[in-house]
Design a protein around this motif. Structure first.
Motif, PDB file in Angstrom:
ATOM      1  N   ARG A  43       0.863  -1.180   0.000  1.00  0.00           N
ATOM      2  CA  ARG A  43       0.000   0.000   0.000  1.00  0.00           C
ATOM      3  C   ARG A  43       0.894   1.222   0.000  1.00  0.00           C
ATOM      4  N   LEU A  44       0.346   2.330  -0.358  1.00  0.00           N
ATOM      5  CA  LEU A  44       1.107   3.568  -0.337  1.00  0.00           C
ATOM      6  C   LEU A  44       0.852   4.274   0.986  1.00  0.00           C
ATOM      7  N   PRO A  45       1.833   4.264   1.885  1.00  0.00           N
ATOM      8  CA  PRO A  45       1.642   4.935   3.170  1.00  0.00           C
ATOM      9  C   PRO A  45       1.686   6.446   3.003  1.00  0.00           C
ATOM     10  N   GLY A  46       1.021   7.123   3.905  1.00  0.00           N
ATOM     11  CA  GLY A  46       1.061   8.586   3.908  1.00  0.00           C
ATOM     12  C   GLY A  46       2.410   9.080   4.395  1.00  0.00           C
ATOM     13  N   THR A  47       2.711  10.341   4.147  1.00  0.00           N
ATOM     14  CA  THR A  47       4.012  10.889   4.537  1.00  0.00           C
ATOM     15  C   THR A  47       4.220  10.866   6.047  1.00  0.00           C
ATOM     16  N   GLY A  48       3.155  10.917   6.819  1.00  0.00           N
ATOM     17  CA  GLY A  48       3.281  10.893   8.266  1.00  0.00           C
ATOM     18  C   GLY A  48       3.225   9.496   8.870  1.00  0.00           C
ATOM     19  N   ASP A  49       2.996   8.475   8.042  1.00  0.00           N
ATOM     20  CA  ASP A  49       2.905   7.109   8.554  1.00  0.00           C
ATOM     21  C   ASP A  49       4.287   6.586   8.946  1.00  0.00           C
ATOM     22  N   SER A  50       4.373   5.965  10.110  1.00  0.00           N
ATOM     23  CA  SER A  50       5.625   5.373  10.570  1.00  0.00           C
ATOM     24  C   SER A  50       5.817   3.969  10.018  1.00  0.00           C
ATOM     25  N   PHE A  51       4.744   3.328   9.601  1.00  0.00           N
ATOM     26  CA  PHE A  51       4.807   1.944   9.142  1.00  0.00           C
ATOM     27  C   PHE A  51       4.116   1.819   7.790  1.00  0.00           C
ATOM     28  N   GLY A  52       4.241   0.633   7.182  1.00  0.00           N
ATOM     29  CA  GLY A  52       3.507   0.353   5.954  1.00  0.00           C
ATOM     30  C   GLY A  52       4.346   0.269   4.700  1.00  0.00           C
ATOM     31  N   ARG A  53       5.667   0.352   4.832  1.00  0.00           N
ATOM     32  CA  ARG A  53       6.522   0.335   3.656  1.00  0.00           C
ATOM     33  C   ARG A  53       7.185  -1.012   3.391  1.00  0.00           C
ATOM     34  N   GLY A  54       7.087  -1.954   4.314  1.00  0.00           N
ATOM     35  CA  GLY A  54       7.769  -3.242   4.203  1.00  0.00           C
ATOM     36  C   GLY A  54       7.519  -3.968   2.894  1.00  0.00           C
ATOM     37  N   PRO A  55       6.261  -4.226   2.535  1.00  0.00           N
ATOM     38  CA  PRO A  55       6.016  -4.917   1.266  1.00  0.00           C
ATOM     39  C   PRO A  55       6.538  -4.154   0.050  1.00  0.00           C
ATOM     40  N   LEU A  56       6.499  -2.834   0.085  1.00  0.00           N
ATOM     41  CA  LEU A  56       7.025  -2.055  -1.039  1.00  0.00           C
ATOM     42  C   LEU A  56       8.537  -2.195  -1.146  1.00  0.00           C
ATOM     43  N   ILE A  57       9.203  -2.214   0.006  1.00  0.00           N
ATOM     44  CA  ILE A  57      10.664  -2.354   0.021  1.00  0.00           C
ATOM     45  C   ILE A  57      11.064  -3.739  -0.483  1.00  0.00           C
ATOM     46  N   VAL A  58      10.336  -4.758  -0.097  1.00  0.00           N
ATOM     47  CA  VAL A  58      10.636  -6.119  -0.562  1.00  0.00           C
ATOM     48  C   VAL A  58      10.338  -6.247  -2.048  1.00  0.00           C
ATOM     49  N   ARG A  59       9.238  -5.711  -2.484  1.00  0.00           N
ATOM     50  CA  ARG A  59       8.801  -5.856  -3.870  1.00  0.00           C
ATOM     51  C   ARG A  59       9.742  -5.172  -4.864  1.00  0.00           C
ATOM     52  N   ALA A  60      10.384  -4.086  -4.440  1.00  0.00           N
ATOM     53  CA  ALA A  60      11.230  -3.325  -5.369  1.00  0.00           C
ATOM     54  C   ALA A  60      12.359  -4.170  -5.974  1.00  0.00           C
ATOM     55  N   TRP A  77       7.536 -14.977   1.246  1.00  0.00           N
ATOM     56  CA  TRP A  77       8.782 -15.292   0.563  1.00  0.00           C
ATOM     57  C   TRP A  77       9.030 -14.306  -0.561  1.00  0.00           C
ATOM     58  N   ALA A  78      10.299 -14.144  -0.870  1.00  0.00           N
ATOM     59  CA  ALA A  78      10.711 -13.285  -1.977  1.00  0.00           C
ATOM     60  C   ALA A  78      11.897 -13.936  -2.668  1.00  0.00           C
ATOM     61  N   GLU A  79      11.947 -13.789  -3.974  1.00  0.00           N
ATOM     62  CA  GLU A  79      13.071 -14.286  -4.758  1.00  0.00           C
ATOM     63  C   GLU A  79      13.727 -13.124  -5.488  1.00  0.00           C
ATOM     64  N   LEU A  80      15.030 -13.042  -5.334  1.00  0.00           N
ATOM     65  CA  LEU A  80      15.815 -12.025  -6.025  1.00  0.00           C
ATOM     66  C   LEU A  80      16.626 -12.721  -7.102  1.00  0.00           C
ATOM     67  N   ASP A  81      16.474 -12.287  -8.325  1.00  0.00           N
ATOM     68  CA  ASP A  81      17.204 -12.883  -9.431  1.00  0.00           C
ATOM     69  C   ASP A  81      18.697 -12.576  -9.268  1.00  0.00           C
ATOM     70  N   VAL A  82      19.521 -13.573  -9.548  1.00  0.00           N
ATOM     71  CA  VAL A  82      20.964 -13.399  -9.466  1.00  0.00           C
ATOM     72  C   VAL A  82      21.568 -13.776 -10.808  1.00  0.00           C
ATOM     73  N   THR A  83      22.648 -13.126 -11.131  1.00  0.00           N
ATOM     74  CA  THR A  83      23.392 -13.473 -12.327  1.00  0.00           C
ATOM     75  C   THR A  83      24.823 -13.772 -11.908  1.00  0.00           C
ATOM     76  N   ARG A  84      25.374 -14.743 -12.533  1.00  0.00           N
ATOM     77  CA  ARG A  84      26.743 -15.122 -12.208  1.00  0.00           C
ATOM     78  C   ARG A  84      27.674 -14.475 -13.221  1.00  0.00           C
ATOM     79  N   GLY A  85      28.723 -13.838 -12.685  1.00  0.00           N
ATOM     80  CA  GLY A  85      29.714 -13.208 -13.556  1.00  0.00           C
ATOM     81  C   GLY A  85      30.624 -14.240 -14.185  1.00  0.00           C
ATOM     82  N   ALA A  86      31.411 -13.800 -15.133  1.00  0.00           N
ATOM     83  CA  ALA A  86      32.350 -14.696 -15.793  1.00  0.00           C
ATOM     84  C   ALA A  86      33.347 -15.233 -14.779  1.00  0.00           C
ATOM     85  N   GLY A  87      33.605 -16.532 -14.838  1.00  0.00           N
ATOM     86  CA  GLY A  87      34.575 -17.146 -13.939  1.00  0.00           C
ATOM     87  C   GLY A  87      34.010 -17.529 -12.586  1.00  0.00           C
ATOM     88  N   VAL A  88      32.719 -17.354 -12.378  1.00  0.00           N
ATOM     89  CA  VAL A  88      32.125 -17.711 -11.083  1.00  0.00           C
ATOM     90  C   VAL A  88      31.384 -19.014 -11.216  1.00  0.00           C
TER      91      VAL A  88
END
Length: 88
Positions: A43-60, A77-88
């Motif tokens: 959800r989009l928290p208001g500027t004065g809200d202390s909470f409510g940003r967790g899902p947005l931070i994870v989703r980014a 759960w969350a999955e972050l795509d990873v790429t392997r560099g050359a030689g790894v």
């Protein structure tokens, strides 16, 4: 996700669990807590809200994320795509 589990998902004498796994294409983080009735929703928290940003931070950075309900509790759960560099 861990901060949200501590703040919104924990019950007295009930802990939360964090599990990670790495495949060739993704890092997966699972956070399980006992409060299945409190599901995260972006959800989009208001500027004065202390909470409510967790899902947005994870989703980014996450390629995928979701919530799975359990008999007791939930797993976020969350999955972050990873790429392997050359030689790894």
């Amino acid at each position: 996700m861990c901060a949200d589990a501590l703040l919104h998902g924990c019950l007295r004498d009930r802990l939360f669990r964090v599990e990670t796994s790495l495949t060739g294409t993704a890092l997966r983080v699972d956070v399980t807590d006992p409060r299945g009735e409190r599901l995260p929703e972006p959800r989009l928290p208001g500027t004065g809200d202390s909470f409510g940003r967790g899902p947005l931070i994870v989703r980014a950075p996450a390629g995928r994320w979701a919530v799975g309900q359990l008999t007791v509790g939930k797993t976020v759960w969350a999955e972050l795509d990873v790429t392997r560099g050359a030689g790894v």
